[in-house]
Design a protein around this motif. Structure first.
Motif, PDB file in Angstrom:
ATOM      1  N   GLY A  35      -2.564   0.355  10.418  1.00 59.25           N
ATOM      2  CA  GLY A  35      -1.718  -0.773  10.082  1.00 59.25           C
ATOM      3  C   GLY A  35      -2.192  -2.030  10.741  1.00 59.25           C
ATOM      4  O   GLY A  35      -3.156  -2.039  11.465  1.00 59.25           O
ATOM      5  N   VAL A 257       2.940   0.848   8.555  1.00 55.82           N
ATOM      6  CA  VAL A 257       1.725   0.444   7.848  1.00 55.82           C
ATOM      7  C   VAL A 257       2.057   0.021   6.422  1.00 55.82           C
ATOM      8  O   VAL A 257       1.550  -0.982   5.912  1.00 55.82           O
ATOM      9  N   ALA A 261       1.368  -3.307   4.286  1.00 55.56           N
ATOM     10  CA  ALA A 261       0.671  -3.294   2.991  1.00 55.56           C
ATOM     11  C   ALA A 261       1.503  -3.950   1.901  1.00 55.56           C
ATOM     12  O   ALA A 261       0.951  -4.502   0.940  1.00 55.56           O
ATOM     13  N   TRP A 279      -3.496   2.359   0.762  1.00 57.27           N
ATOM     14  CA  TRP A 279      -4.764   1.976   1.385  1.00 57.27           C
ATOM     15  C   TRP A 279      -5.302   0.676   0.788  1.00 57.27           C
ATOM     16  O   TRP A 279      -5.877  -0.146   1.509  1.00 57.27           O
ATOM     17  N   PHE A 282      -3.578  -2.249   2.411  1.00 53.65           N
ATOM     18  CA  PHE A 282      -4.051  -2.472   3.779  1.00 53.65           C
ATOM     19  C   PHE A 282      -5.472  -3.017   3.789  1.00 53.65           C
ATOM     20  O   PHE A 282      -5.828  -3.883   4.600  1.00 53.65           O
TER      21      PHE A 282
END
Length: 292
Positions: A35, A257, A261, A279, A282
Motif C-alpha cells: 500500500g 491498500v 487503490a 494491483w 496500486f
C-alpha cells in the motif's frame, strides 16, 4: 499478525480480471500485497528524497567501515585528502554545523528531506551557516584532520570522515546506502498497471516509495520481506490500518491498500483480498514520477 490471507481466494471485483492469469501468479501477488500514502502529506516526511552520491570517489580510502568498527567506532569511511579540500554535499538538504564535536572535531551535518543525515568530520572550516539550504554538490566546508589542529578532533592525519545516520538514529555505511539506491530516474515503470500482476519492478518501486516515506532502509531489490512489509504497515496507518507493525500483512493491511487503490482507479470492494484490479490501482500510484 493481522490474520493471514486465506489461500486461493479472490475478491469479486477481481474475478473477471483474473481470467487467463495463472493461479500461482495471483497467489504470489496476494502474498505480497502492498500500500501507499497516495499524496497524503505526512508531518516530518518528504515525497521527494535527495539523490545521494559519493562525492569523494576520487580520493583513496584510508579507513574502511569495518576498520572503524574494529577499533570501537560506530562506523565511518575515511578519505585521504589535503587540508583545505572543498567538500561537496552528497545530497540536497539543510546544514547544521557542530564545532569541536568530540573526537570528530568540526562536524557538518546535512539533514536530507527523507529523514536521513550525512555527516562530515574533522573539518578545518565551515563555509555555510546553520539552516542553509544546499543542493547536491554544494560545497559545505573544507577538510582538515591535521593532528592537533583546531577542529581536527582525534584525527592523526589529513582526511575527511563520512558516515550517514538513518531516520531511526543508527549510523550507516554511506557507500552501502549509495549502492542500494537507484539513480535519479533509474527505476522503469511497472507494467502491473496494465496486466495486474506484480513483479520485480513493481516491488522495486514499492520499496523505493517506502524508503522515501515510511523509513524502509533495506535494498531496492524487488524482493519484499518483513522489513518492507513493516514499512508498508506504517504507511497504511494513513489509510485506516490499526494492526501491529509486525511485517506480516493480512486482510486488515490489504483493506488499507485497497482504500489507497480506490484513489487510483480501483472500484471494487474493500474486502482485503488483493487481485489484478487492486494491483492495477496500486501500480498507477507507484508509477508516478516521484517514486522513480
Amino acid at each position: 499478525m493481522d490474520n493471514l490471507d486465506p489461500p486461493g481466494c479472490c475478491g469479486a471485483d477481481d474475478q473477471a480480471a483474473t481470467a487467463g492469469v495463472g493461479r500461482r501468479a495471483v497467489l504470489l501477488g496476494a502474498a505480497l500485497g502492498t500500500g501507499a500514502l497516495a499524496g497524503l502529506a505526512v508531518p516530518g516526511r518528504a515525497f521527494a528524497a535527495p539523490a545521494i552520491y559519493n562525492p569523494f570517489s576520487g580520493y583513496p580510502i584510508t579507513g574502511t567501515w569495518q576498520e572503524h568498527l574494529n577499533r570501537g567506532s560506530l562506523g565511518g569511511i575515511d578519505f585521504a585528502m589535503s587540508v583545505g579540500t572543498r567538500l561537496p554535499a552528497c545530497g540536497a538538504g539543510t546544514i547544521q554545523n557542530i564545532p569541536y564535536n568530540g573526537t570528530g572535531g568540526h562536524t557538518v551535518t546535512i539533514q536530507h528531506a527523507d529523514g536521513y543525515r550525512s555527516q562530515y568530520m574533522h573539518l578545518s572550516q565551515f563555509l555555510l551557516g546553520n539552516g542553509a539550504a544546499v543542493s547536491s554538490g554544494t560545497v559545505v566546508g573544507l577538510s582538515g584532520g591535521a593532528a592537533g589542529a583546531p577542529g581536527s578532533g582525534s584525527s592523526t592525519g589529513p582526511h575527511v570522515h563520512w558516515h550517514m545516520i538513518n531516520p531511526a538514529g543508527v549510523r550507516i555505511n554511506p557507500l552501502t546506502y549509495v549502492g542500494q539506491q537507484p539513480a535519479p530516474g533509474g527505476l522503469p515503470k511497472t507494467y502491473t498497471e496494465y496486466d495486474g500482476i506484480p513483479g520485480t519492478i513493481f516491488y522495486q518501486r514499492m520499496q523505493n516509495w517506502l524508503r522515501l516515506t515510511a523509513g524502509y532502509t533495506g535494498p531496492i531489490d524487488g524482493v519484499p520481506g518483513p522489513n518492507t512489509y513493516a514499512a508498508l504497515q506504517r504507511a497504511m496507518r494513513a489509510y485506516g490500518y490499526t494492526g501491529p507493525i509486525d511485517g506480516q500483512p493480512g486482510p486488515n493491511t490489504w483493506r488499507a491498500v485497497q482504500r489507497l487503490a480506490s484513489g487510483h482507479g480501483y472500484t471494487g470492494p474493500i474486502d482485503g483480498v488483493m487481485g489484478p484490479n487492486s494491483w492495477r490501482g496500486f501500480a498507477r500510484f507507484l508509477n508516478q514520477d516521484r517514486w522513480n
